[in-house]
Design a protein around this motif. Structure first.
Motif, short mmCIF file in Angstrom:
data_model
loop_
_atom_site.label_atom_id
_atom_site.label_comp_id
_atom_site.label_asym_id
_atom_site.label_seq_id
_atom_site.Cartn_x
_atom_site.Cartn_y
_atom_site.Cartn_z
N LYS A 230 0.83 -1.21 0.00
CA LYS A 230 0.00 0.00 0.00
C LYS A 230 0.86 1.26 0.00
O LYS A 230 0.57 2.22 -0.71
CB LYS A 230 -0.93 0.00 1.20
N VAL A 231 1.93 1.25 0.77
CA VAL A 231 2.82 2.42 0.82
C VAL A 231 3.50 2.63 -0.52
O VAL A 231 3.56 3.75 -1.03
CB VAL A 231 3.87 2.27 1.95
N VAL A 232 4.02 1.56 -1.10
CA VAL A 232 4.69 1.65 -2.40
C VAL A 232 3.71 2.14 -3.47
O VAL A 232 4.03 3.02 -4.26
CB VAL A 232 5.32 0.30 -2.81
N GLY B 104 1.06 3.93 -3.11
CA GLY B 104 0.72 5.33 -2.88
C GLY B 104 1.84 6.29 -3.24
O GLY B 104 1.58 7.44 -3.59
N ALA B 105 3.07 5.84 -3.14
CA ALA B 105 4.21 6.72 -3.39
C ALA B 105 4.77 6.61 -4.81
O ALA B 105 5.65 7.37 -5.19
CB ALA B 105 5.32 6.41 -2.39
N SER B 106 4.26 5.67 -5.59
CA SER B 106 4.77 5.45 -6.94
C SER B 106 4.32 6.54 -7.90
O SER B 106 3.23 7.09 -7.76
CB SER B 106 4.30 4.10 -7.47
N LEU B 107 5.17 6.80 -8.89
CA LEU B 107 4.85 7.81 -9.90
C LEU B 107 3.85 7.29 -10.92
O LEU B 107 2.98 8.02 -11.38
CB LEU B 107 6.12 8.26 -10.60
N ASP C 293 6.69 2.31 -12.27
CA ASP C 293 7.46 2.61 -11.07
C ASP C 293 7.01 1.70 -9.92
O ASP C 293 7.84 1.14 -9.21
CB ASP C 293 7.26 4.08 -10.69
N CYS C 294 5.71 1.53 -9.77
CA CYS C 294 5.16 0.67 -8.72
C CYS C 294 5.64 -0.77 -8.91
O CYS C 294 6.09 -1.41 -7.96
CB CYS C 294 3.64 0.75 -8.72
N LEU D 93 9.37 -1.08 -7.98
CA LEU D 93 9.62 -1.01 -6.54
C LEU D 93 9.14 -2.27 -5.82
O LEU D 93 9.82 -2.78 -4.93
CB LEU D 93 8.95 0.23 -5.95
#
Length: 86
Positions: A39-41, A43-46, A50-51, A54
Protein backbone atom coordinates in the motif's frame (compact mmCIF):
# COMPACT_ATOMS: atom_id res chain seq x y z
CA UNK A 1 7.56 -30.07 26.51
CA UNK A 2 4.29 -30.98 24.86
CA UNK A 3 3.94 -31.28 21.12
CA UNK A 4 1.19 -32.04 18.67
CA UNK A 5 1.44 -35.45 17.12
CA UNK A 6 3.07 -35.23 13.72
CA UNK A 7 4.49 -31.76 14.31
CA UNK A 8 8.22 -32.08 14.05
CA UNK A 9 11.00 -29.71 13.20
CA UNK A 10 13.46 -30.35 10.40
CA UNK A 11 15.81 -32.19 12.74
CA UNK A 12 13.00 -34.44 14.03
CA UNK A 13 12.46 -32.85 17.43
CA UNK A 14 8.87 -32.09 18.43
CA UNK A 15 7.58 -28.52 18.30
CA UNK A 16 5.71 -27.30 21.36
CA UNK A 17 2.29 -25.63 21.27
CA UNK A 18 3.90 -22.38 22.42
CA UNK A 19 6.40 -22.52 19.56
CA UNK A 20 3.62 -23.24 17.06
CA UNK A 21 1.64 -20.26 18.35
CA UNK A 22 4.72 -18.04 18.08
CA UNK A 23 5.44 -19.23 14.53
CA UNK A 24 1.84 -18.59 13.46
CA UNK A 25 1.90 -15.12 15.04
CA UNK A 26 5.17 -14.28 13.26
CA UNK A 27 3.75 -15.45 9.92
CA UNK A 28 0.62 -13.34 10.44
CA UNK A 29 2.72 -10.28 11.33
CA UNK A 30 4.97 -10.81 8.30
CA UNK A 31 1.96 -11.06 6.00
CA UNK A 32 0.45 -7.87 7.43
CA UNK A 33 3.76 -6.00 7.02
CA UNK A 34 3.94 -7.11 3.39
CA UNK A 35 0.39 -5.84 2.74
CA UNK A 36 1.22 -2.50 4.33
CA UNK A 37 4.40 -2.24 2.25
CA UNK A 38 2.40 -2.80 -0.95
CA UNK A 39 0.00 0.00 0.00
CA UNK A 40 2.82 2.42 0.82
CA UNK A 41 4.69 1.65 -2.40
CA UNK A 42 1.52 1.99 -4.48
CA UNK A 43 0.72 5.33 -2.88
CA UNK A 44 4.21 6.72 -3.39
CA UNK A 45 4.77 5.45 -6.94
CA UNK A 46 4.85 7.81 -9.90
CA UNK A 47 3.10 5.39 -12.25
CA UNK A 48 2.37 1.69 -12.76
CA UNK A 49 5.86 0.89 -14.05
CA UNK A 50 7.46 2.61 -11.07
CA UNK A 51 5.16 0.67 -8.72
CA UNK A 52 5.96 -2.64 -10.43
CA UNK A 53 9.71 -1.97 -10.22
CA UNK A 54 9.62 -1.01 -6.54
CA UNK A 55 7.49 -4.01 -5.61
CA UNK A 56 9.89 -6.26 -7.50
CA UNK A 57 12.87 -4.77 -5.66
CA UNK A 58 11.15 -5.49 -2.35
CA UNK A 59 10.40 -9.05 -3.44
CA UNK A 60 6.66 -8.58 -3.22
CA UNK A 61 5.04 -10.86 -5.77
CA UNK A 62 1.60 -10.89 -7.38
CA UNK A 63 0.12 -12.97 -4.57
CA UNK A 64 1.01 -10.36 -1.94
CA UNK A 65 -0.26 -7.55 -4.17
CA UNK A 66 -3.53 -9.39 -4.79
CA UNK A 67 -3.92 -9.95 -1.07
CA UNK A 68 -3.35 -6.25 -0.36
CA UNK A 69 -5.82 -5.27 -3.08
CA UNK A 70 -8.47 -7.48 -1.54
CA UNK A 71 -8.21 -5.61 1.72
CA UNK A 72 -8.79 -2.19 0.20
CA UNK A 73 -12.40 -1.23 0.56
CA UNK A 74 -13.83 1.39 -1.76
CA UNK A 75 -15.25 4.44 -0.07
CA UNK A 76 -18.93 4.15 0.61
CA UNK A 77 -21.00 6.28 -1.71
CA UNK A 78 -23.14 8.86 0.00
CA UNK A 79 -26.59 9.51 -1.35
CA UNK A 80 -26.76 12.75 -3.26
CA UNK A 81 -28.82 15.54 -1.87
CA UNK A 82 -31.54 16.65 -4.19
CA UNK A 83 -31.66 20.28 -5.00
CA UNK A 84 -34.86 22.11 -4.48
CA UNK A 85 -36.60 23.02 -7.71
CA UNK A 86 -36.24 26.68 -8.49
Amino acid sequence: MTARIGTMSIDGTPISQADLARIEAEEKLHTEQQRKAVKVVAGASLDADDCRTLLSILGLDREVVASARGQVRPAAKRPRKRRAAA
